[in-house]
Enzyme design. Structure first.
Site, PDB file in Angstrom:
ATOM      1  N   ARG A 103      47.048  34.421  40.801  1.00 56.34           N
ATOM      2  CA  ARG A 103      46.985  34.703  39.196  1.00 56.34           C
ATOM      3  C   ARG A 103      48.268  35.029  38.584  1.00 56.34           C
ATOM      4  O   ARG A 103      49.268  35.470  39.077  1.00 56.34           O
ATOM      5  CB  ARG A 103      46.006  35.940  39.046  1.00 56.34           C
ATOM      6  CG  ARG A 103      44.553  35.638  39.543  1.00 56.34           C
ATOM      7  CD  ARG A 103      43.678  36.732  39.780  1.00 56.34           C
ATOM      8  NE  ARG A 103      43.610  37.347  38.032  1.00 56.34           N
ATOM      9  CZ  ARG A 103      42.639  38.184  37.619  1.00 56.34           C
ATOM     10  NH1 ARG A 103      42.027  39.276  38.593  1.00 56.34           N
ATOM     11  NH2 ARG A 103      42.565  38.479  36.530  1.00 56.34           N
ATOM     12  N   ASP A 124      34.871  40.114  30.427  1.00 57.42           N
ATOM     13  CA  ASP A 124      34.479  40.088  31.743  1.00 57.42           C
ATOM     14  C   ASP A 124      33.098  39.770  31.821  1.00 57.42           C
ATOM     15  O   ASP A 124      32.554  39.564  32.944  1.00 57.42           O
ATOM     16  CB  ASP A 124      34.531  41.522  32.489  1.00 57.42           C
ATOM     17  CG  ASP A 124      36.056  41.810  32.748  1.00 57.42           C
ATOM     18  OD1 ASP A 124      36.726  40.918  32.775  1.00 57.42           O
ATOM     19  OD2 ASP A 124      36.360  42.851  32.777  1.00 57.42           O
TER      20      ASP A 124
END
Length: 429
Positions: free
Chosen positions: A122, A315
């Site tokens: 990431r 999210d």
């Protein structure tokens, strides 16, 4: 590799509580450790991500007790951390790694952060870059873009920083560094991202000012211990909200859910699609608004999702995709390029899985177009090692014909231990 299979549900019924908010749980450990005195935390999420943060602070000399109901943090003050004797492992938690990078940049010692294979892939430059401008010395793979990150803490200077993305992790990392910086740290962002750090820092006595477009923090201020009651996580509640909306005859009550305005994009989106969601018993605890949610099955319609609502629901997009897959018309998602750099590329992952279930999806660089299928087909879905992809496809399976199997569901434990049992409990067959 553990997989899990669900069958089409007749209805979804129950009165439930989901685990504590993950974002607030992380921050309760961090700020409680940096405060002077004893902080007691109730409702703490004992998922792998939040526990990675807890173990990191234990490794830096903070005594943290857990009796199963209450986390007790014996804070040592803003300068009370000690150099860890080993690498700090953040597991799968991007929040742990990015926020700790900001915090560790201001310490008087050396540290190294790593994580699992997904976290090591990431992007970290989004925090490493501005922290370097503050005077931080951070090395990582790919020029500081990827972990492991080696951090030589030291003297920092406050800066003004305009973030190209609305990210609570970037903002919070810079605020944590700002606690140790000389002068004032000011962060601007395109849209307001979740503000749990600002609320909790005020709860602990920091000098912080929120204004339209950003936040400003003054360094060198001591924090004072304060107890925290963590509300249920709206991101976890979202899976059950969508389950109740898409399965006919359903009604579900979800208790004690955090409804912070920077996190309620999911409510705005689902209500905009025609979802019957009612907030009951609204109240406040530890500086955070809380309510019980009553959700009933609804006929959903397609909408456009873009702009300021996106960071307030970032999210929840995997399960929003599931709602869109059963809505009438074509739902268009824009301004959500951030989904490409989550635990996995969530746009590509959900597109691949929902196509298997018979849904028409067109990917775009910053979103997708989802044409409601009316009825989903059971399928073999992939989690991609991403807890939210796994849970979303299991929810989709409740409204799909036949059976739906999701592979590699062990990743769910990072944020929602007990999800599979709770889903089985509320799904009536």
């Amino acid at each position: 590799m553990q997989s899990f299979t669900v069958q089409c549900a007749k209805t979804v019924q129950g009165d439930i509580t989901v685990p504590g908010d993950k974002s607030i749980s992380h921050r309760s450990i961090m700020f409680g450790s940096l405060a002077t005195g004893t902080t007691k935390v109730t409702g703490f999420l004992r998922g792998e991500d939040a526990l990675a943060t807890l173990e990191a602070f234990r490794a830096m000399g903070i005594q943290i007790d857990d009796d199963g109901s209450t986390i007790t943090i014996h804070g040592k003050g803003i300068n009370g951390l000690s150099e860890p004797s080993d690498v700090l492992d953040c597991g799968n938690s991007g929040t742990s790694m990015r926020l700790l990078t900001g915090l560790l940049a201001g310490q008087g010692f050396f540290s190294v952060l790593t994580g699992d294979k997904y976290l090591r892939a990431r992007p970290m430059k989004r925090v490493v870059g501005p922290l370097t401008r503050m005077g931080a010395r951070i090395l990582g793979r790919d020029g500081g873009e990827k972990a492991p990150l080696a951090i030589q803490g030291g003297k920092l200077t406050g800066i003004e920083y305009t973030s190209p993305v609305s990210s609570a992790q970037v903002k919070s990392a810079l605020m944590l560094a700002g606690l140790y910086a000389e002068g004032t740290t000011t962060i601007y962002e395109p849209h307001l991202s979740r503000d749990h750090s600002e609320r909790m820092l005020r709860h602990f006595g920091a000098h912080i000012e929120s204004f339209e477009g950003g936040v400003r923090l003054t360094g060198g201020v001591e924090l004072t211990a304060a107890d925290i009651a963590v509300p249920a996580d709206i991101s976890s509640a979202a899976f059950f909200m969508v389950a109740a909306l898409i399965v006919p005859g359903s009604e579900l009550v979800i208790r004690n859910v955090g409804v912070n305005p920077t996190r309620t994009g999911i409510l705005d989106i689902l209500k905009g699609m025609g979802g019957d969601i009612t907030l009951e018993n609204e109240r406040e605890q530890s500086g955070e608004p809380v309510a019980d949610l009553r959700v009933r099955h609804s006929k959903l319609k397609a909408i456009e999702i873009s702009g300021e609502v996106v960071p307030r629901a970032i999210d929840e997009f995997p399960v929003i995709c599931v709602a869109a897959a059963l809505a009438e018309g074509t739902t268009r998602v824009k301004d959500a390029a951030e989904l490409r750099v989550k635990e996995t590329d969530r746009i590509a992952a959900m597109a691949k899985n929902l196509r298997k279930a018979g849904v028409g999806i067109v990917e775009t660089p910053d979103g997708m177009e989802i044409t409601g299928a009316g009825k989903l087909a059971g399928c073999e879905a992939e989690s991609f090692g991403d807890h939210r992809i796994a849970m979303s496809m299991l929810v989709a399976g409740l409204a799909a014909s036949g059976s739906t199997t999701v592979d590699d569901t062990e990743c769910i434990a990072t944020s929602f231990p007990g999800f599979l049992n709770l889903l089985t409990e509320v799904a009536v067959r």
